[in-house]
Write a protein that holds these residues in place. Structure first.
Motif, PDB file in Angstrom:
ATOM      1  N   TYR A 155      15.615   2.436  28.395  1.00 51.03           N
ATOM      2  CA  TYR A 155      16.620   3.319  27.792  1.00 51.03           C
ATOM      3  C   TYR A 155      16.278   4.787  28.052  1.00 51.03           C
ATOM      4  O   TYR A 155      17.169   5.602  28.314  1.00 51.03           O
ATOM      5  N   THR A 156      15.008   5.126  27.985  1.00 52.52           N
ATOM      6  CA  THR A 156      14.580   6.503  28.209  1.00 52.52           C
ATOM      7  C   THR A 156      14.858   6.928  29.648  1.00 52.52           C
ATOM      8  O   THR A 156      15.332   8.047  29.895  1.00 52.52           O
ATOM      9  N   LYS A 157      14.583   6.036  30.593  1.00 53.64           N
ATOM     10  CA  LYS A 157      14.870   6.332  32.001  1.00 53.64           C
ATOM     11  C   LYS A 157      16.371   6.474  32.230  1.00 53.64           C
ATOM     12  O   LYS A 157      16.818   7.387  32.932  1.00 53.64           O
ATOM     13  N   GLU A 158      17.148   5.573  31.655  1.00 53.65           N
ATOM     14  CA  GLU A 158      18.607   5.642  31.774  1.00 53.65           C
ATOM     15  C   GLU A 158      19.128   6.966  31.229  1.00 53.65           C
ATOM     16  O   GLU A 158      20.002   7.602  31.838  1.00 53.65           O
ATOM     17  N   LEU A 159      18.596   7.369  30.080  1.00 57.38           N
ATOM     18  CA  LEU A 159      19.025   8.616  29.458  1.00 57.38           C
ATOM     19  C   LEU A 159      18.726   9.804  30.372  1.00 57.38           C
ATOM     20  O   LEU A 159      19.585  10.666  30.581  1.00 57.38           O
ATOM     21  N   ALA A 160      17.539   9.830  30.940  1.00 57.54           N
ATOM     22  CA  ALA A 160      17.175  10.928  31.851  1.00 57.54           C
ATOM     23  C   ALA A 160      18.083  10.933  33.081  1.00 57.54           C
ATOM     24  O   ALA A 160      18.559  11.994  33.511  1.00 57.54           O
ATOM     25  N   ASP A 161      18.343   9.758  33.640  1.00 59.42           N
ATOM     26  CA  ASP A 161      19.228   9.649  34.803  1.00 59.42           C
ATOM     27  C   ASP A 161      20.642  10.127  34.464  1.00 59.42           C
ATOM     28  O   ASP A 161      21.265  10.849  35.243  1.00 59.42           O
ATOM     29  N   ASP A 162      21.141   9.704  33.310  1.00 59.11           N
ATOM     30  CA  ASP A 162      22.496  10.093  32.907  1.00 59.11           C
ATOM     31  C   ASP A 162      22.607  11.595  32.672  1.00 59.11           C
ATOM     32  O   ASP A 162      23.615  12.216  33.031  1.00 59.11           O
ATOM     33  N   LYS A 163      21.580  12.193  32.088  1.00 61.69           N
ATOM     34  CA  LYS A 163      21.616  13.643  31.852  1.00 61.69           C
ATOM     35  C   LYS A 163      21.605  14.406  33.178  1.00 61.69           C
ATOM     36  O   LYS A 163      22.311  15.400  33.323  1.00 61.69           O
ATOM     37  N   LEU A 164      20.828  13.925  34.131  1.00 58.89           N
ATOM     38  CA  LEU A 164      20.813  14.556  35.451  1.00 58.89           C
ATOM     39  C   LEU A 164      22.173  14.391  36.137  1.00 58.89           C
ATOM     40  O   LEU A 164      22.705  15.341  36.716  1.00 58.89           O
ATOM     41  N   THR A 165      22.734  13.189  36.054  1.00 61.14           N
ATOM     42  CA  THR A 165      24.058  12.941  36.628  1.00 61.14           C
ATOM     43  C   THR A 165      25.086  13.867  36.005  1.00 61.14           C
ATOM     44  O   THR A 165      25.937  14.427  36.709  1.00 61.14           O
ATOM     45  N   LEU A 166      25.019  14.040  34.697  1.00 58.46           N
ATOM     46  CA  LEU A 166      25.953  14.927  33.998  1.00 58.46           C
ATOM     47  C   LEU A 166      25.846  16.357  34.536  1.00 58.46           C
ATOM     48  O   LEU A 166      26.873  16.999  34.807  1.00 58.46           O
ATOM     49  N   GLU A 167      24.629  16.842  34.716  1.00 61.86           N
ATOM     50  CA  GLU A 167      24.441  18.196  35.259  1.00 61.86           C
ATOM     51  C   GLU A 167      25.077  18.317  36.650  1.00 61.86           C
ATOM     52  O   GLU A 167      25.762  19.296  36.948  1.00 61.86           O
ATOM     53  N   ILE A 168      24.838  17.318  37.481  1.00 64.20           N
ATOM     54  CA  ILE A 168      25.373  17.335  38.848  1.00 64.20           C
ATOM     55  C   ILE A 168      26.903  17.315  38.825  1.00 64.20           C
ATOM     56  O   ILE A 168      27.562  18.076  39.539  1.00 64.20           O
ATOM     57  N   ILE A 175      32.801  12.540  33.684  1.00 65.34           N
ATOM     58  CA  ILE A 175      31.909  13.193  32.718  1.00 65.34           C
ATOM     59  C   ILE A 175      32.039  12.549  31.341  1.00 65.34           C
ATOM     60  O   ILE A 175      31.035  12.327  30.649  1.00 65.34           O
ATOM     61  N   GLU A 176      33.244  12.220  30.964  1.00 62.67           N
ATOM     62  CA  GLU A 176      33.466  11.547  29.670  1.00 62.67           C
ATOM     63  C   GLU A 176      32.701  10.218  29.627  1.00 62.67           C
ATOM     64  O   GLU A 176      32.065   9.889  28.625  1.00 62.67           O
ATOM     65  N   GLN A 177      32.746   9.462  30.710  1.00 66.30           N
ATOM     66  CA  GLN A 177      32.045   8.186  30.767  1.00 66.30           C
ATOM     67  C   GLN A 177      30.530   8.383  30.692  1.00 66.30           C
ATOM     68  O   GLN A 177      29.836   7.661  29.976  1.00 66.30           O
ATOM     69  N   ILE A 178      30.021   9.368  31.399  1.00 61.37           N
ATOM     70  CA  ILE A 178      28.579   9.638  31.368  1.00 61.37           C
ATOM     71  C   ILE A 178      28.148  10.068  29.964  1.00 61.37           C
ATOM     72  O   ILE A 178      27.095   9.655  29.473  1.00 61.37           O
ATOM     73  N   ASN A 179      28.973  10.859  29.299  1.00 59.58           N
ATOM     74  CA  ASN A 179      28.663  11.253  27.918  1.00 59.58           C
ATOM     75  C   ASN A 179      28.599  10.044  26.992  1.00 59.58           C
ATOM     76  O   ASN A 179      27.753   9.991  26.096  1.00 59.58           O
ATOM     77  N   LYS A 180      29.465   9.074  27.198  1.00 55.78           N
ATOM     78  CA  LYS A 180      29.431   7.840  26.405  1.00 55.78           C
ATOM     79  C   LYS A 180      28.128   7.088  26.663  1.00 55.78           C
ATOM     80  O   LYS A 180      27.508   6.548  25.736  1.00 55.78           O
ATOM     81  N   GLU A 181      27.704   7.047  27.909  1.00 54.94           N
ATOM     82  CA  GLU A 181      26.464   6.350  28.257  1.00 54.94           C
ATOM     83  C   GLU A 181      25.250   7.066  27.664  1.00 54.94           C
ATOM     84  O   GLU A 181      24.304   6.417  27.210  1.00 54.94           O
ATOM     85  N   ILE A 182      25.289   8.389  27.657  1.00 56.18           N
ATOM     86  CA  ILE A 182      24.211   9.163  27.036  1.00 56.18           C
ATOM     87  C   ILE A 182      24.141   8.856  25.545  1.00 56.18           C
ATOM     88  O   ILE A 182      23.066   8.600  24.995  1.00 56.18           O
ATOM     89  N   LYS A 183      25.282   8.866  24.890  1.00 51.57           N
ATOM     90  CA  LYS A 183      25.342   8.566  23.452  1.00 51.57           C
ATOM     91  C   LYS A 183      24.800   7.164  23.168  1.00 51.57           C
ATOM     92  O   LYS A 183      24.030   6.962  22.220  1.00 51.57           O
ATOM     93  N   SER A 184      25.156   6.204  24.007  1.00 48.53           N
ATOM     94  CA  SER A 184      24.685   4.835  23.839  1.00 48.53           C
ATOM     95  C   SER A 184      23.168   4.748  23.973  1.00 48.53           C
ATOM     96  O   SER A 184      22.499   4.087  23.165  1.00 48.53           O
ATOM     97  N   SER A 185      22.616   5.417  24.975  1.00 52.73           N
ATOM     98  CA  SER A 185      21.160   5.414  25.164  1.00 52.73           C
ATOM     99  C   SER A 185      20.456   6.080  23.993  1.00 52.73           C
ATOM    100  O   SER A 185      19.430   5.582  23.514  1.00 52.73           O
TER     101      SER A 185
END
Length: 102
Positions: free
Chosen positions: A27-40, A64-74
């Motif tokens: 989950y921590t790795k997913e969160l980091a990946d999603d945050k980087l994806t969001l920035e990009i 971006i909305e989908q990535i934010n949902k994934e961040i919230k889930s993580s």
């Protein structure tokens, strides 16, 4: 219910919780990946870049909305694991220390 009856039930819950928290690193790795994806994505949107060919999203906003949902889930999963760690401590203490005579 007696302590003798409760201990195996609590032990079963303890074992399940120990399995559940093994996913924390994932989950921590997913969160980091999603945050980087969001920035990009936000940079690409700001720069006015076109969506990549074959992108399943209709816009950067949708993506971006989908990535934010994934961040919230993580984040929710990581918070849940924190609670599960506390439960593990309590259940483990009970299994090891509860007196059969109580």
């Amino acid at each position: 219910m007696t302590i003798t009856e409760a201990k195996p039930i609590v032990q079963e819950s303890l074992d399940k919780l120990k399995e559940s928290i093994k996913r924390e690193i994932s989950y921590t790795k997913e969160l980091a990946d999603d945050k980087l994806t969001l920035e990009i994505l936000e940079k690409r949107k700001t720069d006015g870049e076109e969506l990549p060919v074959g992108c399943p999203y209709e816009s950067y906003d949708q993506w971006i909305e989908q990535i934010n949902k994934e961040i919230k889930s993580s984040e929710t999963s990581i918070a849940r694991i924190g609670k599960e760690k506390a439960e593990i401590m309590a259940f483990d203490y009970f299994v090891k220390n509860a007196s059969e005579s109580a």
